[in-house]
Design an enzyme around this catalytic site. Structure first.
Site, short mmCIF file in Angstrom:
data_model
loop_
_atom_site.label_atom_id
_atom_site.label_comp_id
_atom_site.label_asym_id
_atom_site.label_seq_id
_atom_site.Cartn_x
_atom_site.Cartn_y
_atom_site.Cartn_z
N LYS A 91 15.43 20.67 50.44
CA LYS A 91 15.30 20.38 48.99
C LYS A 91 15.80 21.61 48.24
O LYS A 91 14.98 22.43 47.78
CB LYS A 91 13.82 20.19 48.63
CG LYS A 91 13.16 18.91 49.08
CD LYS A 91 11.74 18.91 48.47
CE LYS A 91 10.80 17.98 49.16
NZ LYS A 91 9.39 18.21 48.76
N PHE A 116 8.14 14.43 46.98
CA PHE A 116 7.28 14.73 48.13
C PHE A 116 7.50 13.61 49.15
O PHE A 116 7.37 12.43 48.83
CB PHE A 116 5.81 14.80 47.71
CG PHE A 116 4.93 15.23 48.84
CD1 PHE A 116 4.85 16.57 49.19
CD2 PHE A 116 4.23 14.30 49.58
CE1 PHE A 116 4.07 16.98 50.27
CE2 PHE A 116 3.45 14.69 50.66
CZ PHE A 116 3.37 16.03 51.00
N GLU A 134 12.83 23.42 61.91
CA GLU A 134 11.83 23.14 60.87
C GLU A 134 12.02 21.71 60.36
O GLU A 134 13.10 21.13 60.50
CB GLU A 134 12.02 24.20 59.76
CG GLU A 134 11.14 24.08 58.55
CD GLU A 134 9.64 24.16 58.81
OE1 GLU A 134 9.14 23.37 59.63
OE2 GLU A 134 8.97 24.97 58.16
N ASP A 161 11.67 23.92 51.41
CA ASP A 161 11.30 23.63 50.03
C ASP A 161 11.51 24.92 49.22
O ASP A 161 12.63 25.22 48.82
CB ASP A 161 9.83 23.17 50.10
CG ASP A 161 9.25 22.71 48.80
OD1 ASP A 161 9.59 21.60 48.37
OD2 ASP A 161 8.44 23.45 48.21
P1 IMP Z 1 8.49 26.20 51.90
O1 IMP Z 1 7.84 27.39 52.52
O2 IMP Z 1 8.11 26.05 50.45
O3 IMP Z 1 9.99 26.14 52.11
O4 IMP Z 1 7.83 24.93 52.55
C1 IMP Z 1 8.11 24.49 53.77
C2 IMP Z 1 6.93 23.75 54.35
O5 IMP Z 1 6.24 22.99 53.37
C3 IMP Z 1 7.41 22.75 55.37
O6 IMP Z 1 7.29 23.28 56.65
C4 IMP Z 1 6.49 21.56 55.18
O7 IMP Z 1 5.40 21.70 56.06
C5 IMP Z 1 5.99 21.67 53.80
N1 IMP Z 1 6.67 20.72 52.91
C6 IMP Z 1 7.60 20.99 51.96
N2 IMP Z 1 8.00 19.89 51.33
C7 IMP Z 1 7.30 18.87 51.88
C8 IMP Z 1 7.28 17.45 51.64
O8 IMP Z 1 7.99 16.88 50.80
N3 IMP Z 1 6.43 16.74 52.43
C9 IMP Z 1 5.63 17.31 53.38
N4 IMP Z 1 5.63 18.62 53.63
C10 IMP Z 1 6.45 19.40 52.89
MG MG Z 2 5.78 22.52 58.01
#
Ligand code: IMP
Ligand code: MG
Length: 180
Positions: free
Chosen positions: A132, A153, A100, A104
């Protein structure tokens, strides 16, 4: 550096170093594996997967899955859509490593891991270029992490904002993050 990028957070050189380190760990951890399959999560983890796979001196098979959660926004929608699933008939014989771009809230990878377990994979681990941890909303810890980053971001090296900036060779913080 292109004009939209305010600050480089992870340089090309740093990315190469962290790929070297993670590839070594993976090579060591999977040296006795019967069949290792890397799953590249489209679209964001394409550059990272490509760098990793050429550094791991083991027989590797490659798969792609596609999920989305963001769209034209800098915060996750919380709803994860699976656009491309895994189709193989040897799931219980293979060890899968999901690659991945960034973790986030943790929702995407925890959903994917649960999904793969339900499908009956032999094992599944996760590897992310960036993490993060301060943003976590579900209890999830990736097995391999390139670099922990603060809550900005970020774009570049596969990461996009509304499909832009994926092709940058480094990870940076766009100007608009500071303009808000
Ligand atoms: P999560 O499901 O919240 O952990 O998000 C993961 C997904 O969100 C990643 O695969 C990214 O596509 C997107 N994402 C999270 N943070 C960022 C960022 O800072 N920039 C761009 N995409 C992000
Ligand atoms: Mg992604």
């Amino acid at each position: 550096m292109i004009k939209d990028i305010e600050k480089i957070l992870v340089s090309e050189e740093q990315i190469n170093e962290l790929c070297d380190r993670i590839a070594k760990q993976i090579e060591n951890d999977y040296k006795d594996a019967k069949k290792l399959v890397l799953i590249c999560i489209l679209k964001g983890s394409l550059p990272f997967t490509a760098e990793l796979m050429k550094r791991i001196s083991l027989p590797i098979e490659l798969e792609f899955m596609k999920v989305s959660s963001y769209g034209a926004s800098t915060t996750s929608s919380g709803v994860i859509n699976l656009h491309l699933d895994l189709h193989r008939d040897d799931l219980s014989d293979a060890d899968f490593l999901v690659v991945e771009d960034i973790v986030d809230s943790g929702r995407t990878l925890s959903m994917l891991v649960e999904h793969l377990h339900k499908k009956g994979v032999r094992s599944v681990k996760t590897c992310t270029l960036l993490d993060k941890p301060s943003r976590r909303e579900v209890d999830f810890t990736p097995d391999y992490v390139g670099k922990e980053v603060p809550d900005y971001f970020v774009v570049g090296y596969g990461l996009d904002f509304d499909e832009k900036y994926r092709t940058l060779p480094y990870v940076g913080i766009p100007n608009f993050v500071f303009e808000k």
